[in-house]
Scaffold this active site. Sequence first.
Site, PDB file in Angstrom:
ATOM      1  N   TYR A 123      26.826  81.982  16.848  1.00 11.89           N
ATOM      2  CA  TYR A 123      27.279  82.533  18.122  1.00 11.89           C
ATOM      3  C   TYR A 123      26.368  83.618  18.693  1.00 11.89           C
ATOM      4  O   TYR A 123      26.677  84.199  19.732  1.00 11.89           O
ATOM      5  CB  TYR A 123      28.706  83.087  17.975  1.00 11.89           C
ATOM      6  CG  TYR A 123      29.750  81.997  18.026  1.00 11.89           C
ATOM      7  CD1 TYR A 123      29.807  81.028  17.040  1.00 11.89           C
ATOM      8  CD2 TYR A 123      30.665  81.921  19.062  1.00 11.89           C
ATOM      9  CE1 TYR A 123      30.742  80.015  17.081  1.00 11.89           C
ATOM     10  CE2 TYR A 123      31.612  80.916  19.115  1.00 11.89           C
ATOM     11  CZ  TYR A 123      31.652  79.964  18.123  1.00 11.89           C
ATOM     12  OH  TYR A 123      32.583  78.965  18.171  1.00 11.89           O
ATOM     13  N   ASP A 209      34.364  70.603   5.424  1.00 16.71           N
ATOM     14  CA  ASP A 209      34.871  69.261   5.774  1.00 16.71           C
ATOM     15  C   ASP A 209      36.072  68.885   4.913  1.00 16.71           C
ATOM     16  O   ASP A 209      37.095  68.392   5.406  1.00 16.71           O
ATOM     17  CB  ASP A 209      33.767  68.186   5.733  1.00 16.71           C
ATOM     18  CG  ASP A 209      32.764  68.375   4.617  1.00 16.71           C
ATOM     19  OD1 ASP A 209      32.829  69.395   3.912  1.00 16.71           O
ATOM     20  OD2 ASP A 209      31.907  67.491   4.428  1.00 16.71           O
TER      21      ASP A 209
END
Length: 338
Positions: A123, A209
């Site tokens: 970010y 995941d």
Amino acid sequence: MATPLTLIRGDGIGPEIADATMTVLAAAETDFDIDEQIGGVTALEKVGTPLPEETVDSFRRTNLALKGPLTTPVGKGFRSINVQLRREFDLYANLRPARTIMPGGRFEDVDIVLVRENTEGLYIGHETLIAVAGDPKAVAQSVAVVTRHACERAIRFAFDYAATHGRRKVTVCHKANILKAVSGLFLEVGQKIAEEYEGRVEMDDVIIDACAMKMVIDPSQFDVVVTTNMFGDILSDLMAGLVGGLGMAPGANIGESAALFEAVHGSAPDIAGQGIANPTALILAACMMLDYLEDQNTADRIRVALSQTVNDDGIRTRDLKGNASTEEFAKAVCNRLS
Ligand code: NAI
Ligand code: MG
């Protein structure tokens, strides 16, 4: 004495849910000295910049903000004002609880608290486009930066939260198998901090995941989860989905001396201006603000009123298969408070 508060109603559904939230705060007899400011597309259109100086100055003065969602242009245009505010005020921990309010969904009693590192990772906005053979976008590059300092304070925040809120376990969520440097450092710091809390808070770790899969199969495996910025962004929307959707998920951006409270969701342009948005997420964010101000009593009263409204009175907005408008829903919560 009234508590100074910077209010940014926001873009899209922001003004609708912010008005609903302020109605509920008034009905709960809270005492805020409100300084209303603008940001995002609303500010760009009105004063030519998405983050006016006045808005920053106000927050710098109050150190407390309640904010509706701000639109960020996709693939072009100005950088996210949400990200800028988090970085500018060093709001390093993003606390995002997902709790079942309305039983009867896919799962009963979901109660997971996510702590998202809020200042770095992918970010930071170090992005470049590289032109090759006349194609200006032949190569695109984003740099993720993770510092030990930021990992430490976000992870310590998660363990502190667990220790002070009767939580059993902190799960460090990462991708250290592939991102051996940036995610590896986060995991390493997690393991180190866990040692300080041994005997008080358990620690385990999971790859992002697999974490997503495990969470949708059986959310009760999770208690407090701590992760890096982008994984936290994705996982907190997933968690919102476990408790009825984005209309139900609040968030708190917390720094050393300032805090900003908002919903997990965005400005929902697809339903903006229709008066049908669910204000629950922002109302719950306001409850987190009251927790932060140590007015637990009022925060809990509002949470109870919300639960009575959706469960006992059956008053729900469209996202929860009801037909109440944003305003009708807020009025119903106020009735429960009176
Ligand atoms: P979104 O969260 O605004 O909407 C996703 C879906 O959820 C939409 O179908 C929307 O109608 C629904 N939804 C969201 N909040 C709802 C509510 N309170 N009640 C009922 N339905 C609701 O995500 P999207 O569309 O990807 O983003 C829209 C804009 O919001 C973008 O510009 C994005 O950058 C911005 N955004 C801002 C955030 C912030 O201010 N912190 C956070 C996330 C996105
Ligand atoms: Mg998000």
